[in-house]
Design a protein around this motif. Structure first.
Motif, PDB file in Angstrom:
ATOM      1  N   SER A 102      66.869  -6.624   3.927  1.00  0.00           N
ATOM      2  CA  SER A 102      65.983  -5.908   4.380  1.00  0.00           C
ATOM      3  C   SER A 102      66.336  -5.111   5.732  1.00  0.00           C
ATOM      4  O   SER A 102      65.486  -4.186   6.395  1.00  0.00           O
ATOM      5  CB  SER A 102      64.704  -6.613   4.792  1.00  0.00           C
ATOM      6  N   ALA A 133      62.961 -10.450   0.409  1.00  0.00           N
ATOM      7  CA  ALA A 133      63.365  -9.298   1.591  1.00  0.00           C
ATOM      8  C   ALA A 133      64.181 -10.428   2.273  1.00  0.00           C
ATOM      9  O   ALA A 133      63.620 -11.081   3.383  1.00  0.00           O
ATOM     10  CB  ALA A 133      62.129  -8.745   2.290  1.00  0.00           C
ATOM     11  N   ASN A 134      65.562 -10.262   2.387  1.00  0.00           N
ATOM     12  CA  ASN A 134      66.421 -11.346   3.128  1.00  0.00           C
ATOM     13  C   ASN A 134      66.682 -10.520   4.464  1.00  0.00           C
ATOM     14  O   ASN A 134      66.342  -9.370   4.876  1.00  0.00           O
ATOM     15  CB  ASN A 134      67.612 -11.444   2.383  1.00  0.00           C
ATOM     16  N   GLN A 136      65.262 -11.430   7.356  1.00  0.00           N
ATOM     17  CA  GLN A 136      64.081 -11.202   7.992  1.00  0.00           C
ATOM     18  C   GLN A 136      64.361 -11.610   9.737  1.00  0.00           C
ATOM     19  O   GLN A 136      63.310 -11.405  10.420  1.00  0.00           O
ATOM     20  CB  GLN A 136      62.983 -11.810   7.643  1.00  0.00           C
ATOM     21  N   CYS A 141      64.691  -5.075  11.022  1.00  0.00           N
ATOM     22  CA  CYS A 141      64.341  -5.207   9.301  1.00  0.00           C
ATOM     23  C   CYS A 141      63.197  -4.477   9.002  1.00  0.00           C
ATOM     24  O   CYS A 141      62.077  -4.501   9.527  1.00  0.00           O
ATOM     25  CB  CYS A 141      64.809  -6.600   9.051  1.00  0.00           C
ATOM     26  N   LYS A 143      59.692  -5.073   7.162  1.00  0.00           N
ATOM     27  CA  LYS A 143      58.918  -6.216   7.101  1.00  0.00           C
ATOM     28  C   LYS A 143      58.454  -6.318   5.705  1.00  0.00           C
ATOM     29  O   LYS A 143      58.380  -5.227   4.801  1.00  0.00           O
ATOM     30  CB  LYS A 143      57.881  -6.323   7.904  1.00  0.00           C
ATOM     31  N   VAL A 144      58.118  -7.466   5.414  1.00  0.00           N
ATOM     32  CA  VAL A 144      57.657  -7.635   3.928  1.00  0.00           C
ATOM     33  C   VAL A 144      56.627  -6.985   3.445  1.00  0.00           C
ATOM     34  O   VAL A 144      56.682  -6.302   2.301  1.00  0.00           O
ATOM     35  CB  VAL A 144      57.117  -9.236   3.788  1.00  0.00           C
ATOM     36  N   SER A 166      58.524 -12.261  -0.946  1.00  0.00           N
ATOM     37  CA  SER A 166      58.249 -13.005   0.304  1.00  0.00           C
ATOM     38  C   SER A 166      59.677 -12.714   1.086  1.00  0.00           C
ATOM     39  O   SER A 166      60.417 -11.900   0.760  1.00  0.00           O
ATOM     40  CB  SER A 166      58.223 -14.542   0.113  1.00  0.00           C
ATOM     41  N   GLY A 167      59.634 -12.842   2.348  1.00  0.00           N
ATOM     42  CA  GLY A 167      60.606 -12.628   3.437  1.00  0.00           C
ATOM     43  C   GLY A 167      61.522 -13.945   3.532  1.00  0.00           C
ATOM     44  O   GLY A 167      60.886 -14.983   3.669  1.00  0.00           O
ATOM     45  N   SER A 169      65.431 -15.598   5.266  1.00  0.00           N
ATOM     46  CA  SER A 169      66.466 -15.497   6.017  1.00  0.00           C
ATOM     47  C   SER A 169      67.348 -16.531   5.316  1.00  0.00           C
ATOM     48  O   SER A 169      67.594 -17.737   5.635  1.00  0.00           O
ATOM     49  CB  SER A 169      66.440 -15.834   7.582  1.00  0.00           C
TER      50      SER A 169
END
Length: 202
Positions: A102, A133-134, A136, A141, A143-144, A166-167, A169
């Motif tokens: 992301s 969505a990596n 985050q 980045c 956003k979701v 989902s987001g 890390s």
């Protein structure tokens, strides 16, 4: 009597085994996500140094056990020349984790193109899908909510399968536990369509 003993053996000594693909472009964080998953769900696992992970050329594998379920992960290289190998694994897979970087806004359209090609393959029809969505944790980045908007035109291609967006890390491990637990429940729910194989507990 045999049926009773057979059922008892299965309950005590076998797990339902499922196979999960981890896909996405190169540098999306797929291997880091797999390492975090193995570390969080395998107490004895000594993970690699996450800062030294490089792009996958070929295949990384991993497995975790949650109760009577064993998940086997196939983390495939995301370079354009390696994406042609993805479909060799579709027929045996029970779910897909698709990871998007992301923080790399310039490659979002490229990632969506690869995503659309993947989900239109008939061998993946109906399998649960997790769109992550990596990165985050990084400033700037996507956003979701914006990621959902970017991928929303793909909804018709996604169809009626279970979908979780989902987001996360992967580097910090944020969001990994929740996603894996969702994945297990969705795979079990879909097991009539894609039954597990049985694996003796080792």
């Amino acid at each position: 009597m045999y049926t009773l003993l057979s059922g008892l053996y299965k309950y005590l000594f076998q797990k339902d085994e499922y196979f999960v693909l981890i896909l996405g472009l190169d540098n999306a964080g797929k291997t880091t996500y797999l390492e975090q998953t193995k570390t969080k769900f395998n107490r004895s696992y000594q993970g690699m140094n996450l800062s030294k992970i490089t792009s996958t050329v070929g295949l990384n594998i991993g497995k975790i056990d949650l109760g009577k379920v064993r998940l086997n992960f196939w983390d495939l290289g995301g370079q354009e020349e390696l994406q042609s190998l993805w479909d060799k694994y579709y027929a045996e897979s029970h779910a897909v984790i698709y990871i998007v970087d992301s923080s790399d806004t310039e490659r979002l359209e490229e990632s969506k193109t690869a995503f659309d090609k993947m989900i239109t393959n008939s061998s993946l029809c109906g399998v649960p899908l997790m769109l992550l969505a990596n990165k985050q944790d990084l400033d700037g980045c996507v956003k979701v909510s914006d990621m959902k908007a970017i991928f929303s035109p793909s909804q018709e291609l996604i169809g009626h399968r279970d979908l979780h967006v989902s987001g996360v890390s992967a580097l910090k491990g944020d969001g990994v536990n929740e996603g894996i637990h969702w994945l297990v429940e969705s795979i079990k729910k879909n097991s009539i369509q894609r039954p597990p194989t049985l694996k003796d507990i080792t």
